[in-house]
Design an enzyme around this catalytic site. Structure first.
Site, PDB file in Angstrom:
ATOM      1  N   ASP A   8       0.797  -1.239   0.000  1.00  0.00           N
ATOM      2  CA  ASP A   8       0.000   0.000   0.000  1.00  0.00           C
ATOM      3  C   ASP A   8       0.834   1.295   0.000  1.00  0.00           C
ATOM      4  O   ASP A   8       0.575   2.205   0.800  1.00  0.00           O
ATOM      5  CB  ASP A   8      -0.958   0.001   1.204  1.00  0.00           C
ATOM      6  CG  ASP A   8      -1.974  -1.122   1.154  1.00  0.00           C
ATOM      7  OD1 ASP A   8      -1.911  -1.943   0.234  1.00  0.00           O
ATOM      8  OD2 ASP A   8      -2.838  -1.193   2.051  1.00  0.00           O
ATOM      9  N   LYS A 106      -6.917  -5.091  -3.194  1.00  0.00           N
ATOM     10  CA  LYS A 106      -7.664  -5.634  -2.049  1.00  0.00           C
ATOM     11  C   LYS A 106      -8.633  -4.582  -1.539  1.00  0.00           C
ATOM     12  O   LYS A 106      -8.458  -3.389  -1.815  1.00  0.00           O
ATOM     13  CB  LYS A 106      -6.699  -6.060  -0.942  1.00  0.00           C
ATOM     14  CG  LYS A 106      -5.908  -4.887  -0.379  1.00  0.00           C
ATOM     15  CD  LYS A 106      -4.833  -5.375   0.568  1.00  0.00           C
ATOM     16  CE  LYS A 106      -4.060  -4.214   1.140  1.00  0.00           C
ATOM     17  NZ  LYS A 106      -4.885  -3.288   1.955  1.00  0.00           N
ATOM     18  N   CYS A 151      -2.269  -3.041   7.566  1.00  0.00           N
ATOM     19  CA  CYS A 151      -2.127  -3.902   6.388  1.00  0.00           C
ATOM     20  C   CYS A 151      -0.835  -4.705   6.395  1.00  0.00           C
ATOM     21  O   CYS A 151      -0.810  -5.856   5.967  1.00  0.00           O
ATOM     22  CB  CYS A 151      -2.298  -3.075   5.124  1.00  0.00           C
ATOM     23  SG  CYS A 151      -4.022  -2.527   4.963  1.00  0.00           S
TER      24      CYS A 151
END
Ligand code: VGL
Ligand code: ZN
Length: 206
Positions: A8, A106, A151
């Site tokens: 990310d 995701k 995450c």
């Protein structure tokens, strides 16, 4: 076979972004430096529909950081972030996108969040990351990115559950620390799960 997994590294998680992680942009140079040392580099993207159920807009009366329910589970309420195709969902401008071999998205289901790069938070749907790793014969991943306490942590824990040797590049991660100490606790939890904590200076290990 080793792979580098970048979690990310998107504008919304960088200073000035919608869900800014303090000092988050500091890890981009680490990612670029390491990418050249791996034959396989995979990047995840948080990739939400505009009506995602983790967004504050879905929970009138709640504040960011409050707990709500989503998909039958406790859910932290987040600002609107990483909306599909929006500028905030793009990789940081300085990230060497040409070094990335695969992008895994995701958080696409509005009815459940997905902190892990492997599965949604209920382990109901896979993202395809496991398939990509298996297709390349990967047995060890080096993991870094944002955010340490969300995450990155859940990706690392799932990797261990899947039997992957998992190396966390600590200086390549930054966290949210919604409650002070969350990052420290996340590192401890990963360590207990068998994740090896390393520095980018030691990558790849002999
Ligand atoms: C993340 C909160 C919400 C992360 C994603 O990338 O750690 N955190 N969505
Ligand atoms: Zn998200």
């Amino acid at each position: 076979m080793n792979a580098l997994v970048l979690v990310d590294l998107q504008k919304d998680f960088m200073p000035g972004g919608a869900l800014a992680v303090p000092d988050g942009d500091a890890v981009v140079t680490v990612a670029n430096r390491l990418a050249g040392q791996f034959d396989l580099v995979i990047a995840t993207k948080d990739w939400h529909p505009r009506d995602h159920g983790s967004f504050i807009t879905a929970h009138p009366g709640k504040a960011v950081g409050d707990l709500a329910t989503l998909g039958g589970m406790d859910q932290v309420v987040w600002p609107v972030h990483c909306v599909q195709e929006s500028p905030g969902a793009e990789f940081h401008d300085d990230l060497d996108a040409g070094a990335i071999n695969e992008v895994i998205v995701k958080g696409t289901d509005p009815g459940i969040d997905s902190y892990s790069g492997f599965f949604d938070n209920g382990h109901r749907q896979a993202t395809g990351l496991q398939d990509v790793l298996e297709a390349h014969g990967v047995d060890r991943i080096y993991l870094m990115g944002l955010a340490t306490d969300y995450c990155v942590k859940y990706t690392a824990l799932d990797a261990r559950r899947l039997g992957l040797e998992t190396m966390l590049i600590v200086d390549g991660c930054r966290g949210v620390d919604l409650a002070p100490g969350d990052v420290e606790r996340a590192l401890e939890e990963m360590g207990r799960a068998g994740v090896t904590l390393v520095s980018s200076d030691d990558v790849p290990l002999p």
